[in-house]
Enzyme design. Structure first.
Site: not given
Ligand code: AMP
Length: 223
Positions: A15, A90, A132
């Site tokens: 994404k 999410r 990554r």
């Molecule tokens: P990502 O970079 O999208 O993989 O997000 C890393 C971490 O940030 C996730 O594992 C969650 O702990 C937190 N996170 C990201 N987006 C959200 C969201 N919309 N709601 C809650 N926690 C989030």
């Protein structure tokens, strides 16, 4: 806000790469909750410390924190024409929270967001995550398994330092998948029922996915 795009998919489904390309080509802000939360963690604020206690376990950060961050970001001038949401909503609770935020701040409510779902087999993903790396300067994302870099610590585009995210370990990645399947996957059903979902095969190469993505936007706008 006329151009509204939401991206849903498991961790490592690509994404981030696609939303960055779309943001540049469509001149829309790329709003990535994971990055916004990592900025909050790096700032050392109380909110950041709270967020980190969930992130390091691969769990969702509490909804009030995330909704506030998203609302403040959507109110900025650069989101007047639209937005690209990467990693939000999410959960069902967050999808309903987003409905409320848009009711409050969006003057083009009759135009529904298009929701892209990145479909890819889970087996491929843990390997993608642990390999990554991202550039601390320009944000470019690389996979050490599929790309040969001259120096695995230096970004070939801008010379910035390549870093590995703290939660890109096998142990946390597996927890993040569990959270995704329990909390995020039900959104596929919700947005399908609302007629907003576009499914993309995220196992294809980057340029083909992008072609399919932008093609779907044109189709959607025409219909
Ligand atoms: P990502 O970079 O999208 O993989 O997000 C890393 C971490 O940030 C996730 O594992 C969650 O702990 C937190 N996170 C990201 N987006 C959200 C969201 N919309 N709601 C809650 N926690 C989030």
């Amino acid at each position: 806000m006329k151009q509204k795009y939401i991206f849903i998919g498991p961790p490592g489904s690509g994404k981030g790469t696609q939303t960055k390309m779309l943001s540049k080509d469509f001149n829309l802000p790329h709003i990535d909750t994971g990055s916004l939360l990592r900025d909050a963690v790096a700032s050392g604020s109380e909110e950041g410390k709270l967020a980190n206690s969930f992130m390091e376990k691969g769990q969702l950060v509490p909804i009030d924190v995330v909704s506030r961050i998203i609302k403040n970001r959507l109110l900025k001038d650069d989101a007047k024409e639209g937005f690209i949401l990467d990693g939000y909503p999410r959960s069902m609770e967050q999808a309903y929270a987003l409905d409320e935020i848009l009711k409050e701040i969006d003057s083009d409510r009759n135009i529904e967001p298009i929701v892209f779902y990145f479909d890819v087999a889970e087996e491929k993903l843990v390997e993608r995550l642990v390999n990554r790396r991202s550039c601390s300067e320009c944000g470019a994302i690389y996979n050490l398994k599929t790309m040969t870099l001259e120096n695995e610590n230096i970004c070939p585009k801008c010379g910035g330092k390549l870093t590995k995210r703290e939660d890109d370990t096998e142990e946390v990645a597996i927890k993040r998948f569990r959270t995704y399947f329990n909390e995020t996957a039900p959104l596929i059903d919700l947005y399908t029922k609302r007629g907003q979902l576009v499914k993309l095969d995220a196992s294809l190469d980057i340029n083909t996915i992008y072609k399919n993505l932008t093609g779907a936007i044109k189709e959607y706008v025409r219909s």
